[in-house]
Design an enzyme around this catalytic site. Structure first.
Site, mmCIF file in Angstrom:
data_model
loop_
_atom_site.group_PDB
_atom_site.id
_atom_site.type_symbol
_atom_site.label_atom_id
_atom_site.label_comp_id
_atom_site.label_asym_id
_atom_site.label_seq_id
_atom_site.Cartn_x
_atom_site.Cartn_y
_atom_site.Cartn_z
ATOM 1 N N HIS A 192 44.042 -26.877 -12.226
ATOM 2 C CA HIS A 192 43.215 -27.083 -11.036
ATOM 3 C C HIS A 192 43.123 -25.806 -10.218
ATOM 4 O O HIS A 192 43.917 -24.872 -10.396
ATOM 5 C CB HIS A 192 43.729 -28.258 -10.194
ATOM 6 C CG HIS A 192 45.152 -28.132 -9.747
ATOM 7 N ND1 HIS A 192 46.218 -28.294 -10.602
ATOM 8 C CD2 HIS A 192 45.692 -27.858 -8.536
ATOM 9 C CE1 HIS A 192 47.351 -28.133 -9.939
ATOM 10 N NE2 HIS A 192 47.056 -27.851 -8.681
ATOM 11 N N ASP B 13 50.843 -27.335 -12.020
ATOM 12 C CA ASP B 13 51.967 -27.268 -11.107
ATOM 13 C C ASP B 13 53.289 -27.118 -11.858
ATOM 14 O O ASP B 13 53.605 -27.905 -12.755
ATOM 15 C CB ASP B 13 51.999 -28.517 -10.213
ATOM 16 C CG ASP B 13 50.790 -28.554 -9.282
ATOM 17 O OD1 ASP B 13 50.395 -27.477 -8.795
ATOM 18 O OD2 ASP B 13 50.237 -29.646 -9.075
ATOM 19 N N HIS C 223 45.658 -23.073 -12.212
ATOM 20 C CA HIS C 223 47.078 -23.246 -12.518
ATOM 21 C C HIS C 223 47.370 -24.703 -12.805
ATOM 22 O O HIS C 223 46.552 -25.588 -12.523
ATOM 23 C CB HIS C 223 47.946 -22.776 -11.341
ATOM 24 C CG HIS C 223 47.808 -23.613 -10.100
ATOM 25 N ND1 HIS C 223 46.681 -23.608 -9.305
ATOM 26 C CD2 HIS C 223 48.658 -24.497 -9.522
ATOM 27 C CE1 HIS C 223 46.842 -24.443 -8.288
ATOM 28 N NE2 HIS C 223 48.029 -25.004 -8.400
ATOM 29 N N ARG D 84 51.141 -33.918 -0.470
ATOM 30 C CA ARG D 84 51.188 -33.972 -1.942
ATOM 31 C C ARG D 84 52.578 -34.349 -2.417
ATOM 32 O O ARG D 84 53.576 -33.836 -1.896
ATOM 33 C CB ARG D 84 50.816 -32.599 -2.516
ATOM 34 C CG ARG D 84 50.430 -32.648 -3.987
ATOM 35 C CD ARG D 84 50.307 -31.269 -4.582
ATOM 36 N NE ARG D 84 51.571 -30.885 -5.193
ATOM 37 C CZ ARG D 84 51.823 -29.685 -5.738
ATOM 38 N NH1 ARG D 84 50.900 -28.749 -5.734
ATOM 39 N NH2 ARG D 84 52.988 -29.425 -6.269
HETATM 40 C C1 SIN Z 1 47.376 -27.525 -5.137
HETATM 41 O O1 SIN Z 1 48.154 -28.470 -5.237
HETATM 42 O O2 SIN Z 1 47.345 -26.596 -5.925
HETATM 43 C C2 SIN Z 1 46.384 -27.539 -3.976
HETATM 44 C C3 SIN Z 1 45.200 -28.376 -4.285
HETATM 45 C C4 SIN Z 1 44.233 -28.416 -3.160
HETATM 46 O O3 SIN Z 1 44.542 -27.943 -2.048
HETATM 47 O O4 SIN Z 1 43.146 -28.936 -3.359
#
Ligand code: SIN
Length: 277
Positions: A253, A102, A100, A268
């Site tokens: 990612h 974000d 996906h 994050r």
């Molecule tokens: C995400 O922001 O999608 C999670 C990424 C992660 O946990 O490595």
């Protein structure tokens, strides 16, 4: 050639480790320019051994744009711009365990996300990234031409359904608010590099504009598989103190859920992007 930082690519297609930067300190303009160029060149950049408070993380993210206050997941107490990315030892579910980018369901999807890892397993829990310029470039001219004139509908409805009953820190108001929906080009042009990238995401892209979901799904399924071809990817092994900063405009990612019995915890921030064109 950068003078203030060193850059070591970790794969052929995307991803580079940056050395020589302490993100807890105010960064001078040249260092920020070099970090920004590395981010544009490599799509995702990584820093090791960073000891960051929530305020340091926010200050770094704000160098690249305004931070979004999420109403999807519960933020860190006292820091509405920070999402806790967490898997407790007894948990089975994680956030982001599918390819996906974000927030493509928003009118202005995320420019970038910065994840600071605070606790992580000794092995397992890596994150993969896939270069969506490369995905677009590898399509035939016929497919490139067709997709370049298409738009699609993006929604967070599937995500909300998927999160129901899972051990995730979903925002208490998420179930009650209307679903987000946006229409974007299927191939977007990066505002800073001018390059074209494929912009469809399994959890959010519902259908092509002016088509039904049934008509759209076969082509979307092909594109999802194509977008994640191993040649387009890199894989990052975290340590406590690692930071990843990825460009959601041109990379997807995938967080691997291949560990249990141990806590993985990070903070994050998400930088708000432009309207895709
Ligand atoms: C995400 O922001 O999608 C999670 C990424 C992660 O946990 O490595």
């Amino acid at each position: 050639m950068p003078e203030h930082i060193s850059i070591k690519p970790i794969a052929g297609s995307c991803g580079a480790e940056i050395d020589g930067v302490d993100l807890s300190k105010p960064l001078d303009a040249q260092t920020i320019d070099e970090v920004q160029q590395a981010f544009l060149d490599h799509l995702v950049i990584f820093f090791r051994n960073q000891n960051l408070t929530p305020d340091h993380l926010k200050a770094f993210g704000q160098r690249f744009g305004e931070l979004r206050v999420s109403d999807q997941y519960q933020p860190l107490d006292g820091h509405p711009e920070i999402l806790e990315i967490v898997k407790e030892p007894e948990a089975t579910d994680i956030v982001g365990n599918l390819w996906h980018c974000d927030e493509s369901f928003l009118e202005r999807p995320a420019l970038g996300s910065v994840l600071h890892m605070i606790e992580c397993p000794d092995h397992g829990g890596d994150t993969m990234f896939a270069n969506q310029y490369a995905a677009f470039d590898a399509l035939s001219p016929g497919m490139q031409g067709m997709l370049s004139s298409m738009r699609a509908v993006y929604s967070d409805g599937t995500l909300q359904e998927r999160n129901k009953g899972r051990s995730l820190k979903v925002h208490p108001d998420a179930a009650n608010r209307p679903r987000y929906e946006a229409v974007h080009p299927v191939v977007r042009t990066h505002a800073q590099t001018g390059r074209k990238s494929l912009f469809v995401h399994r959890p959010y892209t519902v259908r092509f504009e002016d088509m039904t979901t049934e008509e759209s799904q076969p082509l979307l399924d092909f594109l999802y598989a194509h977008a994640a071809r191993p040649e387009f990817t890199c894989r990052f092994r975290w340590n406590a103190g690692s930071v990843a900063f990825w460009d959601n405009r041109c990379a997807q990612h995938y967080a691997l859920n291949d560990y249990s019995g141990v806590r993985r915890y990070g903070h994050r921030v998400t930088v708000i992007g432009d309207i895709p064109k």
